[in-house]
Design an enzyme around this catalytic site. Structure first.
Site, mmCIF file in Angstrom:
data_model
loop_
_atom_site.group_PDB
_atom_site.id
_atom_site.type_symbol
_atom_site.label_atom_id
_atom_site.label_comp_id
_atom_site.label_asym_id
_atom_site.label_seq_id
_atom_site.Cartn_x
_atom_site.Cartn_y
_atom_site.Cartn_z
ATOM 1 C CD1 TRP A 1 -1.933 -2.241 1.990
ATOM 2 C CD2 TRP A 1 -2.847 -1.490 0.088
ATOM 3 N NE1 TRP A 1 -2.871 -3.163 1.571
ATOM 4 C CE2 TRP A 1 -3.447 -2.719 0.416
ATOM 5 C CE3 TRP A 1 -3.260 -0.823 -1.071
ATOM 6 C CZ2 TRP A 1 -4.440 -3.301 -0.384
ATOM 7 C CZ3 TRP A 1 -4.246 -1.395 -1.855
ATOM 8 C CH2 TRP A 1 -4.823 -2.614 -1.512
ATOM 9 C CG ASP B 1 -2.812 4.288 4.349
ATOM 10 O OD1 ASP B 1 -3.840 4.126 5.032
ATOM 11 O OD2 ASP B 1 -2.558 3.593 3.339
ATOM 12 C CE LYS C 1 -7.867 -2.175 5.564
ATOM 13 N NZ LYS C 1 -8.211 -3.324 4.745
HETATM 14 C C1 LIG Z 1 -2.909 0.250 4.665
HETATM 15 C C2 LIG Z 1 -3.837 0.293 3.503
HETATM 16 N N1 LIG Z 1 -3.834 1.376 2.680
HETATM 17 C C3 LIG Z 1 -4.639 1.463 1.624
HETATM 18 C C4 LIG Z 1 -5.510 0.454 1.288
HETATM 19 C C5 LIG Z 1 -6.402 0.593 0.085
HETATM 20 O O1 LIG Z 1 -7.653 0.931 0.577
HETATM 21 P P1 LIG Z 1 -8.938 1.123 -0.355
HETATM 22 O O2 LIG Z 1 -9.356 -0.226 -0.805
HETATM 23 O O3 LIG Z 1 -9.912 1.785 0.603
HETATM 24 O O4 LIG Z 1 -8.575 2.019 -1.476
HETATM 25 C C6 LIG Z 1 -5.570 -0.683 2.108
HETATM 26 C C7 LIG Z 1 -6.503 -1.792 1.804
HETATM 27 O O5 LIG Z 1 -6.568 -2.791 2.458
HETATM 28 C C8 LIG Z 1 -4.712 -0.761 3.221
HETATM 29 O O6 LIG Z 1 -4.728 -1.830 4.029
#
Ligand SMILES: Cc1ncc(COP(=O)(O)O)c(C=O)c1O
Length: 352
Positions: A101, A168, A192
């Site tokens: 991510w 994030d 989550k």
């Molecule tokens: C730490 C983290 N950042 C970003 C994301 C991407 O999130 P989204 O699906 O809401 O775009 C995730 C998805 O699991 C994640 O765990």
């Protein structure tokens, strides 16, 4: 039978929240209308949005210098919105590369400017959090990922820096006590610890905006969402309302402080078994282990069938590791009861 849900997200929420959210779909607040059929500009929904924004600040002990937004597009859209709003046209940003991510965020930022990766654990398949790095004031901002959902690593310390701190927190928001005022911008997909997929939480220090010299597309402009109090366009009403229910539940059950105590107990129970039982091995280095996502594997693949059969028979769901890593991943989000972890640990003990 309700399953023991270890899914990494979307994931378990408090049962009481599911109950109240489903009631609101049939009849919202006794209005004789569903939550899904009222105007987002009705006083009833505006009150939902206002309370959801206020409760986030209360839980995180943040003052009026911060604003709270409920947007759409997931954390993935934030990968692009952050540089649009914070990276000067001739500027550069510092990123910590701690997983898939984080790498996604880096990829988007590179489209808008210069990105320096100040630390990375990529060459060791993201099994640890880099620590020996500094972030100078020449950067427009520093971006990090507090919890790496796939690998099960979590930042315990955040660097001291004179530049803006962006984090994030998608997979560990509201799970542990932090000084949230050390961050200038925090974002998290709801799905989550907060609610259903569809809403994205952004917490932003107001005075950091308007300094890039960029012409920002309307939806991507944080200032516009602040001015419109998260009602620039039709918000994801169900996701916002359900998030409010989870946040109220958290506040009524001791806030982030009590959630942290419960999360530490759950994680200790599982990691202790992983360390005790020679048949299992944790993925990440011990000091960086996540309280939220526990990635582990069998040391003897011949036990796979017996283990998989046993946990499935016990009503456990969502235990398979991320497709990029294999093995197992137990996600221990706020709403997962310790009893579910005990069921898993008992099965691990029974495998020999
Ligand atoms: C730490 C983290 N950042 C970003 C994301 C991407 O999130 P989204 O699906 O809401 O775009 C995730 C998805 O699991 C994640 O765990």
């Amino acid at each position: 039978m309700k399953k023991h849900n270890f899914s990494a997200g979307p994931c378990i929420l408090p049962q009481e929240v599911f109950q109240k959210a489903s009631e609101a779909i049939l009849d919202f607040n006794g209005m004789g209308l569903s939550l899904l059929e009222i105007s987002h500009r009705s006083k009833e929904f505006v009150a939902v949005m206002d309370e959801a924004r206020a409760i986030v600040k209360r839980l995180m002990k943040l003052g009026d210098d911060y604003d709270v937004l409920f947007l759409q597009g997931g954390a993935s859209l934030q990968f692009a919105m952050v540089p649009f709003n914070l990276m000067k046209t001739d500027g550069k940003a510092a990123y910590l590369d701690t997983g898939t991510w984080a790498a996604g965020a880096i990829k988007e930022a590179k489209k808008l400017g210069t990105v320096d990766i100040v630390g990375s654990s990529k060459d060791q398949n993201y099994s640890f959090i880099p620590k020996d790095y500094t972030v100078g004031s020449e950067y427009n901002y520093f971006h990090c990922t507090s919890n790496n959902t796939i690998y099960g690593t979590q930042m315990k310390e955040f660097p001291k820096t004179d530049t803006l701190m962006v984090c994030d927190m998608s997979s560990d928001i509201f799970s542990r006590v932090l000084d949230f005022s050390q961050f200038d911008l925090i974002y998290a997909g709801a799905q989550k610890n907060m609610g259903p997929a569809g809403a994205t939480l952004v917490i932003i220090k107001k005075d950091i905006l308007g300094k890039t010299g960029r012409d920002i597309p309307s939806y991507l402009n944080y200032q516009l969402h602040i001015d419109k109090e998260s009602m620039y366009n039709t918000p994801p009403v169900f996701a916002v309302y359900t998030s409010l229910l989870t946040l109220q539940y958290l506040e009524q059950h001791g806030g982030i402080e009590a959630a942290e105590v419960r999360n530490e107990a759950k994680a200790k129970l599982l990691y202790d078994e992983i360390d005790r039982n020679p048949l299992f091995e944790g993925y990440s280095v011990k000091e960086d282990r996540s309280l939220m996502n526990v990635s582990f594997k069998l040391t003897d693949e011949s036990k796979k069938e017996a283990f998989d059969t046993a946990w499935k028979a016990a009503g456990i769901s969502g235990l398979n590791g991320h497709r990029s890593l294999g093995g197992y991943r137990a996600s221990l989000y706020n709403a997962l009861p310790i009893e579910s972890v005990q069921v898993l640990v008992d099965i691990m003990k029974s495998i020999s």
